[in-house]
Design a protein around this motif. Structure first.
Motif, PDB file in Angstrom:
ATOM      1  N   HIS A 210       0.977  -1.118  -0.047  1.00 23.98           N
ATOM      2  CA  HIS A 210      -0.077   0.093  -0.017  1.00 23.98           C
ATOM      3  C   HIS A 210       0.929   1.497   0.083  1.00 23.98           C
ATOM      4  N   ILE A 211       1.770   1.166   0.613  1.00 20.35           N
ATOM      5  CA  ILE A 211       2.715   2.345   0.943  1.00 20.35           C
ATOM      6  C   ILE A 211       3.446   2.424  -0.549  1.00 20.35           C
ATOM      7  N   LYS A 212       3.877   1.610  -1.359  1.00 25.03           N
ATOM      8  CA  LYS A 212       4.520   1.806  -2.509  1.00 25.03           C
ATOM      9  C   LYS A 212       3.657   2.185  -3.549  1.00 25.03           C
ATOM     10  N   GLU A 213       2.390   1.524  -3.491  1.00 22.85           N
ATOM     11  CA  GLU A 213       1.115   2.053  -4.492  1.00 22.85           C
ATOM     12  C   GLU A 213       0.692   3.456  -4.226  1.00 22.85           C
ATOM     13  N   ALA A 214       1.115   4.145  -2.982  1.00 23.21           N
ATOM     14  CA  ALA A 214       0.733   5.414  -2.829  1.00 23.21           C
ATOM     15  C   ALA A 214       1.996   6.400  -3.394  1.00 23.21           C
ATOM     16  N   GLY A 215       2.729   5.586  -3.796  1.00 24.95           N
ATOM     17  CA  GLY A 215       4.113   6.445  -4.452  1.00 24.95           C
ATOM     18  C   GLY A 215       5.125   6.908  -3.288  1.00 24.95           C
ATOM     19  N   MET A 216       4.957   6.237  -2.292  1.00 26.21           N
ATOM     20  CA  MET A 216       6.285   6.426  -1.146  1.00 26.21           C
ATOM     21  C   MET A 216       7.099   5.356  -1.249  1.00 26.21           C
ATOM     22  N   LYS A 217       8.145   5.397  -0.662  1.00 28.76           N
ATOM     23  CA  LYS A 217       9.401   4.615  -0.230  1.00 28.76           C
ATOM     24  C   LYS A 217       8.957   3.774   0.893  1.00 28.76           C
ATOM     25  N   ALA A 218       9.002   2.659   1.113  1.00 29.42           N
ATOM     26  CA  ALA A 218       8.411   1.847   2.394  1.00 29.42           C
ATOM     27  C   ALA A 218       9.581   1.284   3.291  1.00 29.42           C
ATOM     28  N   GLY A 219       9.389   1.885   4.452  1.00 32.51           N
ATOM     29  CA  GLY A 219      10.396   1.471   5.710  1.00 32.51           C
ATOM     30  C   GLY A 219       9.667   0.494   6.620  1.00 32.51           C
ATOM     31  N   VAL A 220      10.592  -0.305   7.182  1.00 27.45           N
ATOM     32  CA  VAL A 220       9.936  -1.020   8.223  1.00 27.45           C
ATOM     33  C   VAL A 220      10.922  -0.942   9.588  1.00 27.45           C
ATOM     34  N   SER A 221      10.369  -0.627  10.762  1.00 27.45           N
ATOM     35  CA  SER A 221      11.147  -0.497  11.770  1.00 27.45           C
ATOM     36  C   SER A 221      11.036  -1.712  12.895  1.00 27.45           C
ATOM     37  N   LEU A 222      12.255  -1.975  13.592  1.00 26.36           N
ATOM     38  CA  LEU A 222      12.055  -2.980  14.370  1.00 26.36           C
ATOM     39  C   LEU A 222      12.609  -2.562  15.741  1.00 26.36           C
ATOM     40  N   ASN A 223      11.713  -2.877  16.815  1.00 28.36           N
ATOM     41  CA  ASN A 223      11.941  -2.623  18.251  1.00 28.36           C
ATOM     42  C   ASN A 223      13.184  -3.130  18.760  1.00 28.36           C
TER      43      ASN A 223
ATOM     44  N   ASN B  44      13.295  -8.026   0.524  1.00 27.67           N
ATOM     45  CA  ASN B  44      13.487  -7.542  -1.103  1.00 27.67           C
ATOM     46  C   ASN B  44      12.215  -6.678  -1.403  1.00 27.67           C
ATOM     47  N   GLU B  45      11.458  -6.355  -0.382  1.00 26.38           N
ATOM     48  CA  GLU B  45      10.180  -5.750  -0.626  1.00 26.38           C
ATOM     49  C   GLU B  45      10.278  -3.995  -0.145  1.00 26.38           C
ATOM     50  N   VAL B  46      11.347  -3.941   0.712  1.00 23.25           N
ATOM     51  CA  VAL B  46      11.249  -2.713   1.490  1.00 23.25           C
ATOM     52  C   VAL B  46      12.694  -1.939   0.834  1.00 23.25           C
ATOM     53  N   ASP B  47      12.341  -0.462   1.141  1.00 20.10           N
ATOM     54  CA  ASP B  47      13.313   0.409   0.794  1.00 20.10           C
ATOM     55  C   ASP B  47      14.193   0.785   2.110  1.00 20.10           C
TER      56      ASP B  47
ATOM     57  N   ARG C  87      23.231  -6.019   7.702  1.00 18.35           N
ATOM     58  CA  ARG C  87      24.129  -5.870   6.503  1.00 18.35           C
ATOM     59  C   ARG C  87      24.128  -7.115   6.045  1.00 18.35           C
ATOM     60  N   SER C  88      24.501  -8.460   6.628  1.00 18.06           N
ATOM     61  CA  SER C  88      24.498  -9.639   5.782  1.00 18.06           C
ATOM     62  C   SER C  88      23.675  -9.993   5.198  1.00 18.06           C
ATOM     63  N   LEU C  89      22.246  -9.786   5.744  1.00 18.64           N
ATOM     64  CA  LEU C  89      21.056 -10.194   5.172  1.00 18.64           C
ATOM     65  C   LEU C  89      20.839  -9.728   3.828  1.00 18.64           C
ATOM     66  N   ILE C  90      21.184  -8.381   3.821  1.00 17.45           N
ATOM     67  CA  ILE C  90      21.133  -7.331   2.576  1.00 17.45           C
ATOM     68  C   ILE C  90      21.925  -7.613   1.609  1.00 17.45           C
ATOM     69  N   GLU C  91      23.167  -8.250   1.991  1.00 18.02           N
ATOM     70  CA  GLU C  91      24.172  -8.648   1.012  1.00 18.02           C
ATOM     71  C   GLU C  91      23.879  -9.920   0.485  1.00 18.02           C
ATOM     72  N   ARG C  92      23.403 -10.970   1.370  1.00 17.47           N
ATOM     73  CA  ARG C  92      22.897 -12.189   0.800  1.00 17.47           C
ATOM     74  C   ARG C  92      21.999 -12.236  -0.102  1.00 17.47           C
ATOM     75  N   THR C  93      20.986 -11.309   0.127  1.00 19.29           N
ATOM     76  CA  THR C  93      19.642 -11.423  -0.691  1.00 19.29           C
ATOM     77  C   THR C  93      19.648 -10.154  -1.986  1.00 19.29           C
ATOM     78  N   GLY C  94      20.457  -9.591  -1.858  1.00 14.41           N
ATOM     79  CA  GLY C  94      20.583  -8.478  -2.942  1.00 14.41           C
ATOM     80  C   GLY C  94      19.597  -7.469  -2.707  1.00 14.41           C
ATOM     81  N   SER C  95      19.181  -7.086  -1.372  1.00 14.30           N
ATOM     82  CA  SER C  95      17.993  -6.139  -1.203  1.00 14.30           C
ATOM     83  C   SER C  95      18.688  -4.651  -1.243  1.00 14.30           C
ATOM     84  N   LYS C  96      17.957  -3.835  -1.788  1.00 17.28           N
ATOM     85  CA  LYS C  96      18.458  -2.421  -1.842  1.00 17.28           C
ATOM     86  C   LYS C  96      18.255  -1.697  -0.443  1.00 17.28           C
ATOM     87  N   ALA C  97      17.742  -2.310   0.256  1.00 18.50           N
ATOM     88  CA  ALA C  97      17.403  -1.489   1.474  1.00 18.50           C
ATOM     89  C   ALA C  97      18.249  -0.785   2.134  1.00 18.50           C
TER      90      ALA C  97
END
Ligand code: DX5
Ligand code: ZN
Length: 214
Positions: A101-114, A127-130, A158-168
């Motif tokens: 929904h965030i991306k369809e609304a034209g924004m970049k999507a972020g997810v936060s972890l406590n 791989n879905e998040v910016d 960082r290693s999850l991002i490298e392993r998956t090729g995510s652009k987050a």
């Protein structure tokens, strides 16, 4: 380093003055903390205020929603001109849908972890998040002490991002200063949120520049 000063520590009696300072600084984004008194034990400001902030800010708005059911407000956040809409993992029943929904609304999507939420919870959405916003304090208040365990979470992410090729982008929020900022950069952070370190500094422009130079 990307620097996103958090307006939560600004002078709410004269926001225009503090927003102008950020416009004149090397800050990359402007971080806005929306709280509902339910997801976190505090209330900050809402969309009518952000609309006014948007008119004054020349920096992209990095909106951090510390609210339950953030999906309900996707259009309001978009209408405030947000570049990034970041929701909490812990606040979303259907996180994948919220991200869409965030991306369809034209924004970049972020997810936060406590701080208590492990990085592995991101495995299926990385791989879905910016942007991923790692909280390095328990959310709700400015001026708290940095939780050192965040450094190993940044490394894992960082290693999850490298392993998956995510652009987050990896952003960290809470207790950031020139010392924790250097440690976070070494661990692999791309962006730093800073409230108290910037606004309680005798020279906020310099404080922003110092973080930016990391
Ligand atoms: C806390 C907010 C932060 C806060 C950070 O829940 O998400 O953005 O403003 O403040 P400092 O940098 O003072 O820890
Ligand atoms: Zn924040």
């Amino acid at each position: 380093m990307i620097v996103s000063p958090s307006l939560l520590s600004a002078n709410f009696g004269n926001l225009a003055n503090d927003i102008k300072m950020i416009n004149d600084s090397e800050a990359n984004w402007l971080h806005l903390d929306v709280m509902d008194g339910v997801f976190v034990p505090n209330i900050s400001f809402g969309f009518p205020v952000i609309k006014y902030i948007q008119q004054l800010s020349t920096k992209p708005l990095d909106v951090h929603l510390m609210i339950i059911e953030p999906d309900k407000f996707t259009n309001e956040v978009r209408d405030c001109g947000a570049e990034y809409m970041t929701v909490h993992y812990e606040a979303c029943k259907h996180l994948n849908r919220t991200i869409q929904h965030i991306k369809e609304a034209g924004m970049k999507a972020g997810v936060s972890l406590n701080p208590a939420t492990p990085v592995c919870m991101l495995d299926d959405i990385i791989n879905e998040v910016d942007l991923i916003l790692l909280m390095s304090v328990n959310p709700g208040f400015g001026g708290q002490k940095f939780i050192p365990g965040t450094l190993s979470k940044v490394k894992q992410l960082r290693s999850l991002i490298e392993r998956t090729g995510s652009k987050a982008i990896i952003e960290v929020d809470g207790g950031v200063n020139d010392i924790t900022g250097v440690e976070l950069a070494r661990a692999g952070a791309d962006a730093l949120v800073a409230g108290n370190y910037v606004f309680k500094s005798p020279d906020p422009i310099k404080a922003i520049a110092k973080l930016h130079a990391i």
